[in-house]
Design a protein around this motif. Sequence first.
Motif, short mmCIF file in Angstrom:
data_model
loop_
_atom_site.label_atom_id
_atom_site.label_comp_id
_atom_site.label_asym_id
_atom_site.label_seq_id
_atom_site.Cartn_x
_atom_site.Cartn_y
_atom_site.Cartn_z
N THR A 173 -45.49 87.54 19.22
CA THR A 173 -45.57 88.13 20.00
C THR A 173 -46.55 89.08 20.17
N SER A 174 -47.92 88.49 20.59
CA SER A 174 -49.17 89.31 20.54
C SER A 174 -49.02 89.91 22.07
N TRP A 175 -48.32 89.71 22.84
CA TRP A 175 -48.34 90.32 24.17
C TRP A 175 -47.67 91.74 24.19
N VAL A 176 -46.77 92.15 22.84
CA VAL A 176 -46.51 93.29 22.84
C VAL A 176 -47.66 94.35 22.23
N SER A 177 -48.47 93.77 21.47
CA SER A 177 -49.53 94.62 20.74
C SER A 177 -50.43 94.71 22.03
N ALA A 178 -50.61 93.83 22.76
CA ALA A 178 -51.49 93.69 24.04
C ALA A 178 -50.94 95.22 25.06
N GLY A 179 -49.61 94.97 25.21
CA GLY A 179 -48.90 96.08 25.85
C GLY A 179 -49.10 97.58 25.41
N GLY B 23 -55.51 94.81 15.82
CA GLY B 23 -56.49 93.77 16.55
C GLY B 23 -56.57 92.56 15.38
N TRP B 24 -57.04 92.91 14.17
CA TRP B 24 -57.29 92.02 13.11
C TRP B 24 -55.91 91.14 12.89
N VAL B 25 -54.84 91.77 12.69
CA VAL B 25 -53.50 91.28 12.61
C VAL B 25 -53.40 90.09 13.75
N GLU B 26 -53.43 90.59 14.88
CA GLU B 26 -53.15 89.58 15.94
C GLU B 26 -54.01 88.33 16.00
N LEU B 27 -55.33 88.58 15.66
CA LEU B 27 -56.11 87.62 15.65
C LEU B 27 -55.77 86.55 14.42
N ALA B 28 -55.29 87.02 13.22
CA ALA B 28 -54.69 86.20 12.34
C ALA B 28 -53.51 85.38 12.43
N VAL B 29 -52.69 86.40 13.22
CA VAL B 29 -51.31 85.60 13.62
C VAL B 29 -51.62 84.56 14.90
N GLY B 30 -52.64 85.05 15.56
CA GLY B 30 -53.05 83.97 16.93
C GLY B 30 -53.35 82.82 16.30
N GLY B 31 -54.24 82.58 15.28
CA GLY B 31 -54.44 81.61 14.52
C GLY B 31 -53.71 80.72 13.99
N MET B 32 -52.29 81.27 13.84
CA MET B 32 -51.24 80.46 13.26
C MET B 32 -50.12 80.13 14.14
N ALA B 33 -50.65 80.31 15.73
CA ALA B 33 -49.69 80.29 16.75
C ALA B 33 -48.78 79.07 16.74
N ARG B 34 -49.22 77.72 16.23
CA ARG B 34 -48.86 76.54 16.04
C ARG B 34 -48.29 76.14 14.59
N ALA B 35 -48.52 76.92 13.83
CA ALA B 35 -48.14 76.55 12.46
C ALA B 35 -46.71 76.89 12.25
N PRO B 36 -46.14 75.72 11.43
CA PRO B 36 -44.58 75.61 11.34
C PRO B 36 -44.15 76.92 10.69
N VAL B 37 -44.89 77.52 9.53
CA VAL B 37 -44.54 78.49 8.92
C VAL B 37 -45.56 79.62 8.80
N LEU B 38 -45.20 80.87 8.89
CA LEU B 38 -45.98 81.89 8.83
C LEU B 38 -46.82 82.15 7.28
#
Lengths: 609, 241
Positions: A4-10, A123-138
């Motif tokens: 939920t990167s939009w929360v961080s954006a908010g 910002g860095w965390v969201e970039l890393a999470v964004g890179g795994m948006a379609r990954a089956p597991v975190l």
Amino acid sequence: MKPTSWVSAGYGVALGALFLGERVAGGGRERLVLSGGGGVLLGLALGWSLARTRRASGDWRTLERWRLGLFLLGALGVGLYFFQAEGAVRVLGAGWKQKLPLLRSALGVLFPVALTLSLLPLGWVELAVGGMARAPVLELGRVRSALRSGLGLAFALVFAFSSQYVATRMDVSWDLAYFRTARPGEATRGLVRGLQAPVEVTLFFPPANDVRQAVEQYLRELSRESPLLHIEVLDQAVEPGRARELGVGENGSVVFTRDARHERLKLPLDLGTARSALQRLDEEVFRRLREVSRPRRVLYLTAGHGERGLRAQAATALEGARPGLSRLEDWLRVLNVEVRPLGVAEGLGTDVPRDAAVVAMVGPEREPSPEELAALRRYVERGGRLWLALEPDGPGLDALLEPWGLRSSRVPLANEQRYLRWSHQRGDRAHLVTTGFSTHASVATLASLGGDASVVFSGATALEPLPPLPRGVSLDVAVKASPETFQDANRDFTPDADEPRRAWPLVVAWEKVRPGAAAARMVVMGDADVMTDDAPRGYGNAYLLVDTVLWLLGEEELAGVLSNEEDVPVQHTRRQDGVWFYSAVFLAPALVLGVGGLVTRRRSRRRAR
Amino acid sequence: MMRALLIARRELGASLRTFQGYLIIALVLAVDGLLFNAYALGGVSKRSSEVVSLFFLFSSGTTMVASVFISMRLLAEERQTGTLSLLYSSPVKDHEIVLGKFLGAFAFLALLTLATVFMPLLVRVHGRLSLGHIAAGYLGLLLLGGASLAIGTLGSALARNQVLAAVFSGCMLVALLTCWWLARITEQPLSDVFGALALWNQHFQPFQVGVVHVRDVVYYLLVTYVFLFAATRVLEARRWR
């Protein structure tokens, strides 16, 4: 769970709105909307993040905890900001900033630190999470790396800002621009060597003062030239009686004393303020030493024939603009020579005053009357000292000069190869630059400086010796133009076939021996501008004038360089200009390309083998 | 550190073995020479210190532009040609790659900058000028060049190709340069922050007139450190992106 990167954006938008509300809007409804909206958005982001943390499990729960932690850190920063801006007044009272300066500074530093440590890793965390948006597991390891990276960068920024703050507060500086206390020059040394009576130099400075050290060092070096120069260092606060006796009211004074005569030199006590005075120290000391050790002489400057005066004159309907001689007057003051006008009103039509040490006629535009010429002739014949500076357009003073074996050609000179670039027009070719000096005493300093000093003549004419010379007369061409100088008869600044080139005489020193009496002396210059304020600084014109005056006064043993450490304008001749331009724009780059070509060629040859 | 120095040596060698390296030096010399003759020496006669101050003013501009061009190839070229993977797979740490690349480029920039030293020395022939003023100016140029190179290194680390690297670096440089303007339109304490951040205006001018402030030296060293650190972090980001 889904990212939920939009929360961080908010959350970021909330902080942005708060910043705009507090820092840009200033007050009123805008501030209320922006800061209020930002606060509400911040609260919502925190609430959402808290709820997700509770709902999440496994690696997702860890990620949400990190995010919540970063949100809270940012909120803490916002809280600290509001506390130091408004809350602290309510809690600690209105004057808390004065009472608790340390707390004020801490709050001022901590809130931006908290915000930086929150926003960058987020910002860095969201970039890393964004890179795994379609990954089956975190992959928590990747997020951890990003978090560390972001924290590292944030700490680096905090370190950089803190270090810069400390460096600014504890700043130390070194001024390496031109500054040096002048050392005793040859002229001042010569003056001290020639002292006939004791001279006391008393310095009034507080102890451990930088300016005192510089001046004392200079004077101690000078005192080695003669035992008649005594140096004394006093503190005005400790020796008020002695200071009063010498007319000194405060520290920072240097008093030169001979018998009852005192000459004072005032210097600032702060080294930074005193630097320009210290750069000219040699000149100032020379002037005062000369004033106390030698009698004052009088130089009469003729007037009434369109000559150059002490002050510059604007153009009128009848006459052109004329530069002044104030710089020459300054130099003469250094030499303890007083300048007075001499015209018909002062008696030139009858005779030259008896107290005249030198009579100077600078750039006359009209021929003096026969009576005036007769007075000047009589003055020289009885051992007087005459200084003439003529112009091509002015009178040649033939009636005066020809009987003494000299004449002015009255044809302007120009040089298309060696001239001073002034207006960057063809007319600059009339600004002759020369280093052609004889060994005569009237150019002793210039001759000793050799190629390091050159003199600029602007619109000069050549002088012509007329042999055979009268009995007892000796004549020396003290300064001559460079050999490629031509007579520009048609004044187009271009050499023509019928315009001869030669090393034309520009300054002639004339002397007539008188048995049993001092010789009569005369210096004739083929240019008046060489003496005026229009002459460029940084060239040897000043030495030409000073040495000429000293020779005319009969004090040629005092000629020498004054050690002036002042910055000077950079002026160079056409030839130097060309050398500088071609070396900077073409030669140096060509050399580099040549070296590059050699290196790369050698390398390609090696490869070929 | 030894590995970083090895990379630096290789980088400097690569710049000096090709004709392009000499071409860059020659171009900078020619541009500096033109500006020096046209503006620093041209017009009305100026005092020696003023001429040299103007020389350093123009040289600071060419140094920054040269830094962008020198740094754009550092990491972006490796990425473009596919050799960055080789570097990654070698026993070299990310910070050693960044430091080595930076040091190599800085040595080249220093060579290029110091090649212009004959111009202020020419002023000394016909003017009065201290060697300290020249030394201070060159210290400023090297520090400004180092900081600009570090910014360029980050730009090169961020970009996929050299052109983008130059664009990124240019944008970051311009952003830092225009901080002085932001400082003028904002209020305290923000204006102080922007003023302190400005890459040229507040921090280079003292060097230009021969004054060395510890705060300015520290500023340029910190900018260099932060941007190199960021470049290292960007290289490391391959692990989590």
